[in-house]
Motif scaffolding. Structure first.
Motif, PDB file in Angstrom:
ATOM      1  N   GLY A  83       3.359   5.775  -2.911  1.00  0.00           N
ATOM      2  CA  GLY A  83       4.561   6.387  -3.495  1.00  0.00           C
ATOM      3  C   GLY A  83       4.434   6.519  -4.996  1.00  0.00           C
ATOM      4  O   GLY A  83       4.789   7.556  -5.573  1.00  0.00           O
ATOM      5  N   THR A  84       3.905   5.494  -5.641  1.00  0.00           N
ATOM      6  CA  THR A  84       3.710   5.551  -7.097  1.00  0.00           C
ATOM      7  C   THR A  84       2.717   6.649  -7.453  1.00  0.00           C
ATOM      8  O   THR A  84       2.934   7.419  -8.399  1.00  0.00           O
ATOM      9  CB  THR A  84       3.204   4.189  -7.609  1.00  0.00           C
ATOM     10  OG1 THR A  84       4.137   3.178  -7.236  1.00  0.00           O
ATOM     11  CG2 THR A  84       3.037   4.186  -9.107  1.00  0.00           C
ATOM     12  N   THR A  85       1.636   6.737  -6.678  1.00  0.00           N
ATOM     13  CA  THR A  85       0.628   7.770  -6.927  1.00  0.00           C
ATOM     14  C   THR A  85       1.225   9.165  -6.752  1.00  0.00           C
ATOM     15  O   THR A  85       0.988  10.061  -7.573  1.00  0.00           O
ATOM     16  CB  THR A  85      -0.571   7.579  -5.975  1.00  0.00           C
ATOM     17  OG1 THR A  85      -1.093   6.267  -6.149  1.00  0.00           O
ATOM     18  CG2 THR A  85      -1.647   8.608  -6.224  1.00  0.00           C
ATOM     19  N   VAL A  86       2.000   9.346  -5.697  1.00  0.00           N
ATOM     20  CA  VAL A  86       2.634  10.652  -5.458  1.00  0.00           C
ATOM     21  C   VAL A  86       3.595  10.987  -6.597  1.00  0.00           C
ATOM     22  O   VAL A  86       3.648  12.123  -7.076  1.00  0.00           O
ATOM     23  CB  VAL A  86       3.354  10.662  -4.082  1.00  0.00           C
ATOM     24  CG1 VAL A  86       4.245  11.879  -3.941  1.00  0.00           C
ATOM     25  CG2 VAL A  86       2.330  10.632  -2.958  1.00  0.00           C
ATOM     26  N   SER A 145       0.839  -1.207   0.000  1.00  0.00           N
ATOM     27  CA  SER A 145       0.000   0.000   0.000  1.00  0.00           C
ATOM     28  C   SER A 145       0.868   1.249   0.000  1.00  0.00           C
ATOM     29  O   SER A 145       0.600   2.200  -0.736  1.00  0.00           O
ATOM     30  CB  SER A 145      -0.915   0.004   1.224  1.00  0.00           C
ATOM     31  OG  SER A 145      -1.804  -1.079   1.182  1.00  0.00           O
ATOM     32  N   VAL A 146       1.909   1.248   0.815  1.00  0.00           N
ATOM     33  CA  VAL A 146       2.815   2.402   0.854  1.00  0.00           C
ATOM     34  C   VAL A 146       3.495   2.565  -0.506  1.00  0.00           C
ATOM     35  O   VAL A 146       3.677   3.686  -1.001  1.00  0.00           O
ATOM     36  CB  VAL A 146       3.852   2.242   1.990  1.00  0.00           C
ATOM     37  CG1 VAL A 146       4.953   3.276   1.885  1.00  0.00           C
ATOM     38  CG2 VAL A 146       3.161   2.355   3.343  1.00  0.00           C
ATOM     39  N   LYS A 147       3.858   1.464  -1.114  1.00  0.00           N
ATOM     40  CA  LYS A 147       4.473   1.513  -2.442  1.00  0.00           C
ATOM     41  C   LYS A 147       3.500   2.123  -3.443  1.00  0.00           C
ATOM     42  O   LYS A 147       3.889   2.957  -4.267  1.00  0.00           O
ATOM     43  CB  LYS A 147       4.870   0.096  -2.873  1.00  0.00           C
ATOM     44  CG  LYS A 147       5.543   0.037  -4.214  1.00  0.00           C
ATOM     45  CD  LYS A 147       5.896  -1.396  -4.577  1.00  0.00           C
ATOM     46  CE  LYS A 147       6.443  -1.504  -5.980  1.00  0.00           C
ATOM     47  NZ  LYS A 147       6.641  -2.896  -6.368  1.00  0.00           N
ATOM     48  N   ASP A 148       2.221   1.719  -3.359  1.00  0.00           N
ATOM     49  CA  ASP A 148       1.216   2.285  -4.254  1.00  0.00           C
ATOM     50  C   ASP A 148       1.050   3.783  -4.012  1.00  0.00           C
ATOM     51  O   ASP A 148       0.907   4.561  -4.963  1.00  0.00           O
ATOM     52  CB  ASP A 148      -0.129   1.576  -4.064  1.00  0.00           C
ATOM     53  CG  ASP A 148      -0.106   0.143  -4.586  1.00  0.00           C
ATOM     54  OD1 ASP A 148       0.810  -0.185  -5.379  1.00  0.00           O
ATOM     55  OD2 ASP A 148      -0.987  -0.649  -4.194  1.00  0.00           O
ATOM     56  N   ASN A 150       3.255  14.179  -8.964  1.00  0.00           N
ATOM     57  CA  ASN A 150       4.352  15.132  -9.178  1.00  0.00           C
ATOM     58  C   ASN A 150       4.624  15.313 -10.663  1.00  0.00           C
ATOM     59  O   ASN A 150       4.867  16.438 -11.140  1.00  0.00           O
ATOM     60  CB  ASN A 150       5.622  14.673  -8.466  1.00  0.00           C
ATOM     61  CG  ASN A 150       5.575  14.918  -6.979  1.00  0.00           C
ATOM     62  OD1 ASN A 150       4.799  15.726  -6.504  1.00  0.00           O
ATOM     63  ND2 ASN A 150       6.407  14.212  -6.232  1.00  0.00           N
ATOM     64  N   GLY A 151       4.615  14.220 -11.412  1.00  0.00           N
ATOM     65  CA  GLY A 151       4.825  14.313 -12.857  1.00  0.00           C
ATOM     66  C   GLY A 151       3.742  15.139 -13.521  1.00  0.00           C
ATOM     67  O   GLY A 151       4.020  15.972 -14.397  1.00  0.00           O
ATOM     68  N   THR A 152       2.507  14.921 -13.089  1.00  0.00           N
ATOM     69  CA  THR A 152       1.390  15.693 -13.647  1.00  0.00           C
ATOM     70  C   THR A 152       1.545  17.170 -13.314  1.00  0.00           C
ATOM     71  O   THR A 152       1.345  18.038 -14.177  1.00  0.00           O
ATOM     72  CB  THR A 152       0.053  15.163 -13.081  1.00  0.00           C
ATOM     73  OG1 THR A 152      -0.051  13.776 -13.378  1.00  0.00           O
ATOM     74  CG2 THR A 152      -1.123  15.895 -13.674  1.00  0.00           C
ATOM     75  N   LEU A 153       1.910  17.468 -12.062  1.00  0.00           N
ATOM     76  CA  LEU A 153       2.121  18.878 -11.676  1.00  0.00           C
ATOM     77  C   LEU A 153       3.239  19.511 -12.489  1.00  0.00           C
ATOM     78  O   LEU A 153       3.140  20.677 -12.905  1.00  0.00           O
ATOM     79  CB  LEU A 153       2.443  18.976 -10.182  1.00  0.00           C
ATOM     80  CG  LEU A 153       1.273  18.843  -9.213  1.00  0.00           C
ATOM     81  CD1 LEU A 153       1.766  18.936  -7.776  1.00  0.00           C
ATOM     82  CD2 LEU A 153       0.233  19.904  -9.463  1.00  0.00           C
ATOM     83  N   GLN A 154       4.301  18.768 -12.730  1.00  0.00           N
ATOM     84  CA  GLN A 154       5.398  19.301 -13.536  1.00  0.00           C
ATOM     85  C   GLN A 154       4.930  19.584 -14.959  1.00  0.00           C
ATOM     86  O   GLN A 154       5.289  20.620 -15.534  1.00  0.00           O
ATOM     87  CB  GLN A 154       6.574  18.319 -13.542  1.00  0.00           C
ATOM     88  CG  GLN A 154       7.322  18.260 -12.230  1.00  0.00           C
ATOM     89  CD  GLN A 154       8.422  17.207 -12.222  1.00  0.00           C
ATOM     90  OE1 GLN A 154       8.525  16.417 -13.146  1.00  0.00           O
ATOM     91  NE2 GLN A 154       9.221  17.193 -11.174  1.00  0.00           N
ATOM     92  N   ASN A 155       4.130  18.686 -15.515  1.00  0.00           N
ATOM     93  CA  ASN A 155       3.613  18.919 -16.868  1.00  0.00           C
ATOM     94  C   ASN A 155       2.723  20.153 -16.908  1.00  0.00           C
ATOM     95  O   ASN A 155       2.811  20.960 -17.839  1.00  0.00           O
ATOM     96  CB  ASN A 155       2.832  17.691 -17.355  1.00  0.00           C
ATOM     97  CG  ASN A 155       3.744  16.538 -17.689  1.00  0.00           C
ATOM     98  OD1 ASN A 155       4.927  16.726 -17.953  1.00  0.00           O
ATOM     99  ND2 ASN A 155       3.207  15.333 -17.678  1.00  0.00           N
TER     100      ASN A 155
END
Length: 153
Positions: free
Chosen positions: A87-90, A82-85, A94-99
């Motif tokens: 992290g993936t979501t975050v 769950s924590v890994k998921d 972040n990638g979306t915010l950068q775009n």
């Protein structure tokens, strides 16, 4: 010669008797030792039964602990996933915010010239309005001045 023979047989009988006495004594001593060993082995057997019972209990507790650890490990595995998921979501967020930031920066860069032109045209319009108001005030004051001159004549 016969006496020697009788004496020899008597001597052999005495030697045999002494041998039997020594063997009897040795066997009695050996019997006492074996009895002592038998008692010791009985005590060891009882102690071994106690150790076996304790070992069985300890083995049961160890198995229960191993099962508990297995269950907790499985639970922890789901938490880690769950924590890994998360992290993936975050990371994706972040990638979306950068775009989005890149797109906004790009649009601002593209709009700079348009904004500059709008500001320039706004300044021109404001200057024209100010000049128009100034001319209007001048016309109004010239008309009033002419009207005053006409009355005074």
């Amino acid at each position: 010669m016969q006496i020697i023979l009788y004496l020899s047989v008597a001597l052999i009988a005495i030697a045999f008797f002494v041998l039997v006495i020594f063997l009897s004594t040795t066997l009695k001593s050996f019997q006492v030792t074996l009895t002592s060993v038998s008692k010791t082995l009985d005590g060891l057997e009882k102690q071994l039964e106690g150790v076996t019972a304790e070992t069985t209990i300890l083995l049961q507790k160890t198995n229960a602990l191993a099962d508990d650890l297995k269950q907790k490990s499985e639970s922890l595995t789901s938490v880690v996933e769950s924590v890994k998921d998360v992290g993936t979501t975050v990371t994706k967020f972040n990638g979306t915010l950068q775009n989005i930031t890149k797109n906004v920066d790009k649009q601002v860069e593209e709009s700079k010239e348009k904004i500059s032109q709008i500001v320039q045209w706004s300044n021109v319009i404001l200057e024209l309005r100010d000049k128009w108001q100034l001319r209007k005030q001048q016309k109004t004051s010239v008309s009033l001045n002419e009207g005053k001159k006409v009355r005074s004549h």
